[in-house]
Design a protein around this motif. Sequence first.
Motif, PDB file in Angstrom:
ATOM      1  N   LEU A  49      -8.608  -6.761   1.209  1.00 53.69           N
ATOM      2  CA  LEU A  49      -8.537  -6.097  -0.092  1.00 53.69           C
ATOM      3  C   LEU A  49      -8.080  -4.648   0.063  1.00 53.69           C
ATOM      4  O   LEU A  49      -7.291  -4.143  -0.756  1.00 53.69           O
ATOM      5  CB  LEU A  49      -9.899  -6.155  -0.780  1.00 53.69           C
ATOM      6  CG  LEU A  49      -9.921  -5.737  -2.252  1.00 53.69           C
ATOM      7  CD1 LEU A  49      -9.037  -6.651  -3.086  1.00 53.69           C
ATOM      8  CD2 LEU A  49     -11.348  -5.751  -2.787  1.00 53.69           C
ATOM      9  N   GLU A  50      -8.523  -3.995   1.121  1.00 52.90           N
ATOM     10  CA  GLU A  50      -8.084  -2.625   1.379  1.00 52.90           C
ATOM     11  C   GLU A  50      -6.572  -2.584   1.621  1.00 52.90           C
ATOM     12  O   GLU A  50      -5.876  -1.680   1.135  1.00 52.90           O
ATOM     13  CB  GLU A  50      -8.837  -2.072   2.592  1.00 52.90           C
ATOM     14  CG  GLU A  50      -8.542  -0.607   2.883  1.00 52.90           C
ATOM     15  CD  GLU A  50      -9.371  -0.075   4.042  1.00 52.90           C
ATOM     16  OE1 GLU A  50      -8.909   0.874   4.707  1.00 52.90           O
ATOM     17  OE2 GLU A  50     -10.475  -0.610   4.284  1.00 52.90           O
ATOM     18  N   THR A  51      -6.057  -3.568   2.347  1.00 51.87           N
ATOM     19  CA  THR A  51      -4.620  -3.654   2.599  1.00 51.87           C
ATOM     20  C   THR A  51      -3.851  -3.845   1.296  1.00 51.87           C
ATOM     21  O   THR A  51      -2.801  -3.224   1.073  1.00 51.87           O
ATOM     22  CB  THR A  51      -4.320  -4.828   3.552  1.00 51.87           C
ATOM     23  OG1 THR A  51      -4.961  -4.599   4.807  1.00 51.87           O
ATOM     24  CG2 THR A  51      -2.822  -5.007   3.769  1.00 51.87           C
ATOM     25  N   ILE A  52      -4.366  -4.706   0.433  1.00 53.07           N
ATOM     26  CA  ILE A  52      -3.710  -4.972  -0.861  1.00 53.07           C
ATOM     27  C   ILE A  52      -3.720  -3.730  -1.736  1.00 53.07           C
ATOM     28  O   ILE A  52      -2.708  -3.375  -2.362  1.00 53.07           O
ATOM     29  CB  ILE A  52      -4.399  -6.163  -1.553  1.00 53.07           C
ATOM     30  CG1 ILE A  52      -4.123  -7.453  -0.755  1.00 53.07           C
ATOM     31  CG2 ILE A  52      -3.917  -6.306  -2.998  1.00 53.07           C
ATOM     32  CD1 ILE A  52      -4.973  -8.625  -1.181  1.00 53.07           C
ATOM     33  N   HIS A  53      -4.851  -3.027  -1.778  1.00 51.73           N
ATOM     34  CA  HIS A  53      -4.948  -1.810  -2.587  1.00 51.73           C
ATOM     35  C   HIS A  53      -4.006  -0.722  -2.055  1.00 51.73           C
ATOM     36  O   HIS A  53      -3.375   0.006  -2.842  1.00 51.73           O
ATOM     37  CB  HIS A  53      -6.385  -1.293  -2.592  1.00 51.73           C
ATOM     38  CG  HIS A  53      -7.298  -2.107  -3.441  1.00 51.73           C
ATOM     39  ND1 HIS A  53      -8.668  -1.941  -3.464  1.00 51.73           N
ATOM     40  CD2 HIS A  53      -7.044  -3.125  -4.308  1.00 51.73           C
ATOM     41  CE1 HIS A  53      -9.213  -2.810  -4.308  1.00 51.73           C
ATOM     42  NE2 HIS A  53      -8.247  -3.534  -4.823  1.00 51.73           N
ATOM     43  N   ALA A  54      -3.897  -0.616  -0.726  1.00 52.61           N
ATOM     44  CA  ALA A  54      -2.994   0.382  -0.140  1.00 52.61           C
ATOM     45  C   ALA A  54      -1.537   0.066  -0.493  1.00 52.61           C
ATOM     46  O   ALA A  54      -0.744   0.975  -0.764  1.00 52.61           O
ATOM     47  CB  ALA A  54      -3.181   0.421   1.376  1.00 52.61           C
ATOM     48  N   GLN A  55      -1.200  -1.219  -0.519  1.00 55.67           N
ATOM     49  CA  GLN A  55       0.166  -1.614  -0.881  1.00 55.67           C
ATOM     50  C   GLN A  55       0.440  -1.310  -2.350  1.00 55.67           C
ATOM     51  O   GLN A  55       1.552  -0.892  -2.712  1.00 55.67           O
ATOM     52  CB  GLN A  55       0.375  -3.102  -0.604  1.00 55.67           C
ATOM     53  CG  GLN A  55       1.821  -3.548  -0.670  1.00 55.67           C
ATOM     54  CD  GLN A  55       2.659  -2.945   0.449  1.00 55.67           C
ATOM     55  OE1 GLN A  55       2.270  -2.996   1.609  1.00 55.67           O
ATOM     56  NE2 GLN A  55       3.808  -2.362   0.093  1.00 55.67           N
ATOM     57  N   ALA A  56      -0.564  -1.514  -3.192  1.00 53.25           N
ATOM     58  CA  ALA A  56      -0.408  -1.199  -4.614  1.00 53.25           C
ATOM     59  C   ALA A  56      -0.139   0.284  -4.817  1.00 53.25           C
ATOM     60  O   ALA A  56       0.723   0.675  -5.624  1.00 53.25           O
ATOM     61  CB  ALA A  56      -1.660  -1.624  -5.378  1.00 53.25           C
ATOM     62  N   GLU A  57      -0.847   1.106  -4.055  1.00 56.45           N
ATOM     63  CA  GLU A  57      -0.647   2.555  -4.153  1.00 56.45           C
ATOM     64  C   GLU A  57       0.746   2.935  -3.666  1.00 56.45           C
ATOM     65  O   GLU A  57       1.434   3.774  -4.277  1.00 56.45           O
ATOM     66  CB  GLU A  57      -1.711   3.271  -3.316  1.00 56.45           C
ATOM     67  CG  GLU A  57      -1.587   4.785  -3.287  1.00 56.45           C
ATOM     68  CD  GLU A  57      -1.819   5.419  -4.648  1.00 56.45           C
ATOM     69  OE1 GLU A  57      -1.312   6.542  -4.864  1.00 56.45           O
ATOM     70  OE2 GLU A  57      -2.497   4.800  -5.491  1.00 56.45           O
ATOM     71  N   LYS A  58       1.200   2.300  -2.596  1.00 55.08           N
ATOM     72  CA  LYS A  58       2.518   2.605  -2.040  1.00 55.08           C
ATOM     73  C   LYS A  58       3.638   2.156  -2.977  1.00 55.08           C
ATOM     74  O   LYS A  58       4.622   2.871  -3.186  1.00 55.08           O
ATOM     75  CB  LYS A  58       2.666   1.923  -0.677  1.00 55.08           C
ATOM     76  CG  LYS A  58       4.016   2.138  -0.017  1.00 55.08           C
ATOM     77  CD  LYS A  58       4.087   1.406   1.319  1.00 55.08           C
ATOM     78  CE  LYS A  58       5.455   1.571   1.947  1.00 55.08           C
ATOM     79  NZ  LYS A  58       5.551   0.834   3.252  1.00 55.08           N
ATOM     80  N   ASP A  59       3.487   0.964  -3.552  1.00 55.81           N
ATOM     81  CA  ASP A  59       4.546   0.399  -4.394  1.00 55.81           C
ATOM     82  C   ASP A  59       4.563   0.970  -5.804  1.00 55.81           C
ATOM     83  O   ASP A  59       5.560   0.829  -6.516  1.00 55.81           O
ATOM     84  CB  ASP A  59       4.374  -1.130  -4.494  1.00 55.81           C
ATOM     85  CG  ASP A  59       4.615  -1.842  -3.173  1.00 55.81           C
ATOM     86  OD1 ASP A  59       5.119  -1.195  -2.233  1.00 55.81           O
ATOM     87  OD2 ASP A  59       4.286  -3.045  -3.087  1.00 55.81           O
ATOM     88  N   LYS A  60       3.441   1.520  -6.216  1.00 51.83           N
ATOM     89  CA  LYS A  60       3.287   2.002  -7.591  1.00 51.83           C
ATOM     90  C   LYS A  60       3.347   0.865  -8.605  1.00 51.83           C
ATOM     91  O   LYS A  60       3.702   1.077  -9.770  1.00 51.83           O
ATOM     92  CB  LYS A  60       4.344   3.068  -7.934  1.00 51.83           C
ATOM     93  CG  LYS A  60       4.366   4.247  -6.999  1.00 51.83           C
ATOM     94  CD  LYS A  60       3.005   4.921  -6.871  1.00 51.83           C
ATOM     95  CE  LYS A  60       3.067   6.096  -5.912  1.00 51.83           C
ATOM     96  NZ  LYS A  60       1.716   6.677  -5.649  1.00 51.83           N
ATOM     97  N   ASN A  61       3.038  -0.351  -8.165  1.00 49.62           N
ATOM     98  CA  ASN A  61       2.827  -1.473  -9.086  1.00 49.62           C
ATOM     99  C   ASN A  61       1.912  -2.499  -8.398  1.00 49.62           C
ATOM    100  O   ASN A  61       1.651  -2.401  -7.199  1.00 49.62           O
ATOM    101  CB  ASN A  61       4.136  -2.114  -9.548  1.00 49.62           C
ATOM    102  CG  ASN A  61       4.983  -2.614  -8.398  1.00 49.62           C
ATOM    103  OD1 ASN A  61       4.461  -3.116  -7.408  1.00 49.62           O
ATOM    104  ND2 ASN A  61       6.298  -2.487  -8.535  1.00 49.62           N
TER     105      ASN A  61
END
Length: 274
Positions: A49-61
């Motif tokens: 979940l931390e990996t997914i949240h970090a990707q969301a922050e990076k992608d801005k979506n």
Amino acid sequence: MRTVFFVSDGTGLTAEMLGHSLLAQFAGIEFKRVTLPFINTPEKAAGALETIHAQAEKDKNRPIVFCTLVDPAVKPYFRTNEALILDPCDAFVSLMESELGTPSSHRVGAAHAIEDLRVYMGRIAAVNFAMAHDDGVLPRDLAEADLILVGVSRSGKTPTCLYLALHFGIKVANYPLTPEDFGSQGLPKLLAPWREKLFGLTIAPERLAEIRGERTPNSRYAAADNCRFEVEEAEALMRRCNIPYLNTTRLSIEELATTILHRTGLTRFGGGAG
């Protein structure tokens, strides 16, 4: 670009199959695909979940997450608004429990577990058979073959053999048709006793030249006129000898295998006509 995660407490194959099928409907979008298998403890779930949240922050979506989690201790971690969570287990298991009148086992990895050892060992034997009988080697025991694929070199015989073996337990040999086979009106001597087991694969000459050119560039083997000659002669031989055949140019391995099973009447997990 959208990031897509396939999250599973097992191999991730089920999540990937479902996800790839759905993503294929959106051809105009580029997807970055990430598989997170064996998420089978709360600690691993928190890390995923931390990996997914970090990707969301990076992608801005929001990432898209295909989940096939069944462990009640793990599933709650994936109730988040920071990703689009698509969980077929949630969608269908409760409906099946209601219909069948019994609760699900929630057993991790059940879809890919070895439930029937005989079937599993049959698939392994079929894979070994396909590898031993690639390109016409070991002709002495073709009697064991459920199917023999024929076609010119690089027309897709080997991957189709291995797919049929691994997924369906079908024992498949293959025989490459070469210019030496085109001179006579009948089948090559090795194949003549097994006419009923033969199925042909062909391919567009232009595509064949591309494939061969990647393997042996600037060779006679890959020359356009040679590829056209071999394909035309192979197709003529198959028509003369009443061998059914498919053109592999625009068909996936999955489509080839399923069509071959349908047209030959072979049954999954054990060969033989159905």
